[in-house]
Scaffold this active site. Structure first.
Site, short mmCIF file in Angstrom:
data_model
loop_
_atom_site.label_atom_id
_atom_site.label_comp_id
_atom_site.label_asym_id
_atom_site.label_seq_id
_atom_site.Cartn_x
_atom_site.Cartn_y
_atom_site.Cartn_z
N ASP A 32 7.08 5.79 11.69
CA ASP A 32 7.64 5.58 9.88
C ASP A 32 8.41 6.23 9.74
OD1 ASP A 32 5.50 3.99 9.15
OD2 ASP A 32 3.99 5.42 9.87
N ASP A 172 0.17 -2.80 8.67
CA ASP A 172 0.45 -1.10 8.55
C ASP A 172 -0.46 -0.28 7.32
OD1 ASP A 172 1.04 0.87 8.48
OD2 ASP A 172 3.07 0.74 8.78
C1 DX5 Z 1 2.97 3.59 5.21
C2 DX5 Z 1 3.15 3.76 6.49
C3 DX5 Z 1 2.30 3.84 7.32
C4 DX5 Z 1 1.05 4.63 7.17
C5 DX5 Z 1 -0.09 4.08 8.60
O1 DX5 Z 1 3.96 3.58 4.39
O2 DX5 Z 1 4.39 2.51 7.11
O3 DX5 Z 1 2.87 3.96 9.20
O4 DX5 Z 1 1.28 5.57 7.87
O5 DX5 Z 1 -1.74 5.35 7.32
P1 DX5 Z 1 -2.59 5.48 6.85
O6 DX5 Z 1 -3.32 4.41 8.33
O7 DX5 Z 1 -3.42 6.63 7.37
O8 DX5 Z 1 -2.65 3.87 5.98
ZN ZN Z 2 4.58 2.48 9.08
#
Ligand code: DX5
Ligand code: ZN
Length: 210
Positions: A32, A172
């Site tokens: 990310d 996601d």
């Molecule tokens: C949010 C990110 C995600 C996030 C997912 O902006 O793009 O990839 O890190 O994390 P969880 O599973 O905690 O929602």
């Molecule tokens: Zn992400």
């Protein structure tokens, strides 16, 4: 269904978290990258990310939460990722950005925020390898899964079938052992907190893969 693990929110350092993910049966490492413009937080420089990931073993699934994604592509291509995904809301040059990623023989992903109409994706769906449906507002880990994502997935799947398209569908945000049951037809599920804030990454991945 494949599992892509995000190291964004973890109990450990980025380096340590990546090491722990690499030791599991996860399919991808989800990277990310946030620029402090498209989303409020900034969490990388190119130099840092190239250094951090230079010895990665899992295929990389890069998720750009940045404006003007095209300016990062040549540098990120050095990591030979499987996918680079950018947001349809982030640039006016969607086609140019798709072409730039393809020049490097990298899979192209296009992502969409929870409140953007799916029709925004339609002109590009024949050109991409992956669509990433955000099931939380992009920008932070640990948020609750938005239930309307379930019908958005269904709508996109129907469109894919009707038009004989071949892109994969990834989701996601807020994916855990309960919410993953709501979206059994996904090709790839991204999960961060559920895995990286747990005591045993492999056990959590096994739960998602059940
Ligand atoms: C949010 C990110 C995600 C996030 C997912 O902006 O793009 O990839 O890190 O994390 P969880 O599973 O905690 O929602
Ligand atoms: Zn992400």
């Amino acid at each position: 269904m494949k599992i892509s693990v995000s190291y964004l929110s973890s109990k450990y350092s980025k380096e340590q978290t990546i090491k722990l993910i690499e030791a599991t049966t996860a399919d991808y490492l989800h990277v990310d990258l946030m620029d402090g413009g498209f989303v409020p937080e900034k969490n990388f420089t190119i130099t840092e990310v190239l250094e951090l990931l230079k010895n990665h073993k899992k295929p990389l699934d890069i998720h750009l939460m940045v404006f003007d994604p095209i300016i990062y592509i040549d540098d990120l291509a050095k990591l030979e990722p499987k996918y680079i995904t950018f947001h349809v809301e982030a640039t006016k040059d969607v086609v140019k950005t798709i072409e730039k990623i393809k020049e490097h023989n990298i899979g192209v992903g296009l992502s969409i925020k929870p409140h953007t109409d799916l029709y925004e994706l339609m002109p590009y769906l024949a050109l991409v390898d992956l669509v990433l449906i955000m099931s939380v507002a992009p920008g932070a880990g640990g948020q609750a899964f938005l239930l309307e994502s379930v019908s958005r997935l269904k709508e996109l799947e129907d469109f894919r079938n009707t038009n004989h398209l071949t892109f994969e569908i990834e989701m996601d945000g807020g994916i855990n052992a309960d919410t993953i049951k709501l979206v059994p037809n996904l090709d790839i599920a991204v999960s961060g907190t559920f895995i990286c804030k747990s005591a045993d990454y492999q056990t959590q991945i096994n739960e998602l893969k059940q």
